[in-house]
Every structure is written in C-alpha cells, then in structure tokens.
Design a protein around this motif. Structure first.
Motif, PDB file in Angstrom:
ATOM      1  N   ARG A  27       0.778  -1.327   0.001  1.00 11.48           N
ATOM      2  CA  ARG A  27       0.068  -0.004   0.071  1.00 11.48           C
ATOM      3  C   ARG A  27       0.693   1.324   0.097  1.00 11.48           C
ATOM      4  N   GLY A  28       0.463   2.189  -0.379  1.00  9.26           N
ATOM      5  CA  GLY A  28       1.164   3.645  -0.211  1.00  9.26           C
ATOM      6  C   GLY A  28       1.293   4.011   1.125  1.00  9.26           C
ATOM      7  N   ARG A  29       2.459   4.613   1.304  1.00 11.25           N
ATOM      8  CA  ARG A  29       3.143   5.112   2.610  1.00 11.25           C
ATOM      9  C   ARG A  29       3.667   6.296   2.569  1.00 11.25           C
ATOM     10  N   SER A  30       3.520   7.043   3.766  1.00 13.31           N
ATOM     11  CA  SER A  30       4.068   8.555   3.975  1.00 13.31           C
ATOM     12  C   SER A  30       5.492   8.173   4.082  1.00 13.31           C
ATOM     13  N   ILE A  31       6.328   9.393   3.846  1.00 19.87           N
ATOM     14  CA  ILE A  31       7.775   9.370   4.096  1.00 19.87           C
ATOM     15  C   ILE A  31       8.004   8.828   5.281  1.00 19.87           C
ATOM     16  N   LYS A  32       7.432   9.426   6.470  1.00 17.41           N
ATOM     17  CA  LYS A  32       7.657   8.974   7.914  1.00 17.41           C
ATOM     18  C   LYS A  32       7.523   7.533   7.995  1.00 17.41           C
ATOM     19  N   GLU A  33       6.491   6.845   7.672  1.00 14.14           N
ATOM     20  CA  GLU A  33       6.093   5.594   7.712  1.00 14.14           C
ATOM     21  C   GLU A  33       7.190   4.645   7.132  1.00 14.14           C
ATOM     22  N   LEU A  34       7.609   4.946   5.767  1.00 13.65           N
ATOM     23  CA  LEU A  34       8.501   4.232   4.998  1.00 13.65           C
ATOM     24  C   LEU A  34      10.086   4.297   6.010  1.00 13.65           C
ATOM     25  N   ARG A  35      10.374   5.615   6.410  1.00 12.44           N
ATOM     26  CA  ARG A  35      11.493   5.610   6.838  1.00 12.44           C
ATOM     27  C   ARG A  35      11.469   4.966   8.424  1.00 12.44           C
ATOM     28  N   THR A  36      10.473   5.082   8.940  1.00 12.81           N
ATOM     29  CA  THR A  36      10.298   4.248  10.469  1.00 12.81           C
ATOM     30  C   THR A  36      10.556   2.604   9.948  1.00 12.81           C
ATOM     31  N   ARG A  37       9.678   2.200   9.078  1.00 11.13           N
ATOM     32  CA  ARG A  37       9.751   0.671   8.761  1.00 11.13           C
ATOM     33  C   ARG A  37      11.192   0.249   8.232  1.00 11.13           C
ATOM     34  N   LEU A  38      11.714   0.911   7.565  1.00  6.42           N
ATOM     35  CA  LEU A  38      13.334   0.800   7.240  1.00  6.42           C
ATOM     36  C   LEU A  38      14.265   0.675   8.161  1.00  6.42           C
ATOM     37  N   LYS A  39      14.081   1.585   9.209  1.00 10.41           N
ATOM     38  CA  LYS A  39      15.105   1.696  10.510  1.00 10.41           C
ATOM     39  C   LYS A  39      14.547   0.404  11.309  1.00 10.41           C
ATOM     40  N   GLU A  40      13.258   0.044  11.383  1.00 11.05           N
ATOM     41  CA  GLU A  40      12.797  -1.031  12.345  1.00 11.05           C
ATOM     42  C   GLU A  40      13.502  -2.341  11.605  1.00 11.05           C
ATOM     43  N   LYS A  41      13.793  -2.360  10.358  1.00 10.12           N
ATOM     44  CA  LYS A  41      14.323  -3.570   9.905  1.00 10.12           C
ATOM     45  C   LYS A  41      15.877  -3.499   9.803  1.00 10.12           C
ATOM     46  N   GLY A  42      16.528  -2.636  10.551  1.00 10.31           N
ATOM     47  CA  GLY A  42      17.870  -2.586  10.924  1.00 10.31           C
ATOM     48  C   GLY A  42      18.925  -1.609   9.910  1.00 10.31           C
ATOM     49  N   PHE A  43      18.184  -0.915   8.904  1.00  6.58           N
ATOM     50  CA  PHE A  43      18.863  -0.213   8.032  1.00  6.58           C
ATOM     51  C   PHE A  43      19.564   1.180   8.805  1.00  6.58           C
ATOM     52  N   GLU A  44      20.565   1.596   8.539  1.00  6.10           N
ATOM     53  CA  GLU A  44      21.066   2.676   9.198  1.00  6.10           C
ATOM     54  C   GLU A  44      20.735   4.019   8.357  1.00  6.10           C
ATOM     55  N   GLU A  45      20.551   4.898   9.120  1.00  4.01           N
ATOM     56  CA  GLU A  45      20.106   6.443   8.814  1.00  4.01           C
ATOM     57  C   GLU A  45      20.608   6.900   7.443  1.00  4.01           C
ATOM     58  N   PRO A  46      21.944   6.990   6.929  1.00 11.69           N
ATOM     59  CA  PRO A  46      22.321   7.136   5.724  1.00 11.69           C
ATOM     60  C   PRO A  46      21.688   6.514   4.517  1.00 11.69           C
ATOM     61  N   VAL A  47      21.683   5.048   4.787  1.00  8.72           N
ATOM     62  CA  VAL A  47      21.042   4.099   3.721  1.00  8.72           C
ATOM     63  C   VAL A  47      19.384   4.256   3.617  1.00  8.72           C
ATOM     64  N   VAL A  48      18.990   4.723   4.742  1.00  9.03           N
ATOM     65  CA  VAL A  48      17.578   5.015   4.594  1.00  9.03           C
ATOM     66  C   VAL A  48      17.050   6.290   4.028  1.00  9.03           C
ATOM     67  N   GLU A  49      18.159   7.554   4.450  1.00 11.14           N
ATOM     68  CA  GLU A  49      17.791   8.653   3.569  1.00 11.14           C
ATOM     69  C   GLU A  49      18.070   8.492   2.346  1.00 11.14           C
ATOM     70  N   GLU A  50      18.888   7.906   1.774  1.00 14.62           N
ATOM     71  CA  GLU A  50      19.444   7.678   0.367  1.00 14.62           C
ATOM     72  C   GLU A  50      18.114   7.137  -0.425  1.00 14.62           C
ATOM     73  N   VAL A  51      17.469   5.897   0.269  1.00  7.48           N
ATOM     74  CA  VAL A  51      16.656   5.340  -0.385  1.00  7.48           C
ATOM     75  C   VAL A  51      15.599   6.279  -0.637  1.00  7.48           C
ATOM     76  N   ILE A  52      15.025   6.927   0.676  1.00  5.39           N
ATOM     77  CA  ILE A  52      13.765   7.754   0.302  1.00  5.39           C
ATOM     78  C   ILE A  52      14.081   8.815  -0.361  1.00  5.39           C
ATOM     79  N   ALA A  53      15.087   9.379  -0.241  1.00  8.04           N
ATOM     80  CA  ALA A  53      15.469  10.600  -1.312  1.00  8.04           C
ATOM     81  C   ALA A  53      15.377  10.095  -3.056  1.00  8.04           C
TER      82      ALA A  53
END
Length: 170
Positions: A27-53
């Motif tokens: 389903r569609g997700r907000s930026i915050k939701e996706l960021r949170t879910r990726l961090k919960e899966k153990g991905f580090e902040e720089p990786v998460v931010e690059e994917v989001i961008a």
C-alpha cells in the motif's frame, strides 16, 4: 522492478531499496512511515535517507498524493469523520496544512453529514431514526463520535439539539 540505486555497488543499499519497494507494493505509505519501517528492519540512517530521497525523486513516494488517497479512503470507503482522518494522517507524519487540504478535497466528494446519514442507514437497518429509542440513539451517537464526527452534527442529524445523549456514567 527498477534497477538498483547504485547499480549494484552497495548490497545494503540494494536490500533497503528492495524492502522499500516491497512495502510500497502492499500500500502507499508516507515518508515518515517508510523511514520508520526501514529503520525497524535495521537499516542505518544514511542508507534509509538515500533510499527515501531516490524514491521521492522517482515519484514513488509523495506525501501530498498519499494524504489525498488516505483521506479519501477513510472518508468515502470507511465513512470516518474529519477528526479521525486528521489523527490517522498525523500519525503517519503528514503536515497539518496538508492534512487540512486533503480533508477539504475529500469533503467536496462526501460531506460529514452525508457520511453520518450513510452510517445511520447501515446501522438502523430499515428503521427510521424517529423510531429509535433513547438507548439505541445513544449507542448510535457514541459509535459516530468514535468515528470522528463532531457531537453537534451527530445530534443535528439524529434530530436532537444536544440533549438526551449525555453519558450518565461520570
């Protein structure tokens, strides 16, 4: 599926990207939701931010579009009131200005009053509101308030000016 962001250079980045696409395919997700879910899966902040961008750049992630679709789903399909829609979008990290804009858009399609009337039709199953006893009306009003509709509008639709629906348990 789109090619990897880095062209295969960074395996962690590829995994984060694949996880993001899987989450967005459900389903569609907000930026915050996706960021949170990726961090919960153990991905580090720089990786998460690059994917989001990158997902924003590719238009796979767009809070304005998400807010509009989510508000429409809650208002039209689930028949929720503005307060409940506002809380839901706020929890998903949507900006207040965007929340109000999304609610305004969806209310052009179905007003809160129309939604209340549809819910009442479903709940009373052929009865007229006038035929309901006070206990049934109170239960109906509580249900509608739980869906995020304002009490004044509920009482107006149920033919009351506010009296008769107070919760006696204080």
């Amino acid at each position: 599926m789109p090619s990897s962001i880095t062209g295969g250079k960074n395996r962690t980045l590829e995994k984060a990207e694949q996880r993001a696409f899987r989450l967005l395919s459900v389903r569609g997700r907000s930026i915050k939701e996706l960021r949170t879910r990726l961090k919960e899966k153990g991905f580090e902040e720089p990786v998460v931010e690059e994917v989001i961008a990158r997902l924003i750049e590719l238009k796979y992630l767009d809070d304005e579009s998400f807010a509009s679709q989510w508000a429409r789903n809650l208002a039209v399909n689930r028949l929720y009131g503005n307060r409940r829609i506002e809380v839901s979008l706020s929890e998903k990290g949507i900006d207040r200005k965007l929340i109000l804009q999304s609610i305004d858009e969806v209310r052009e399609e179905i007003s809160e009053k129309q939604a209340i009337n549809r819910l009442i039709e479903k709940k009373v199953k052929g009865k007229k509101v006038i035929e309901l006893n006070e206990k049934e009306k109170r239960r109906l009003a509580q249900n509608l308030m739980g869906r995020g509709f304002p009490a004044g509008l509920i009482f107006e639709v149920l033919g009351k000016s506010g009296g008769g629906f107070t919760n006696d348990r204080k």
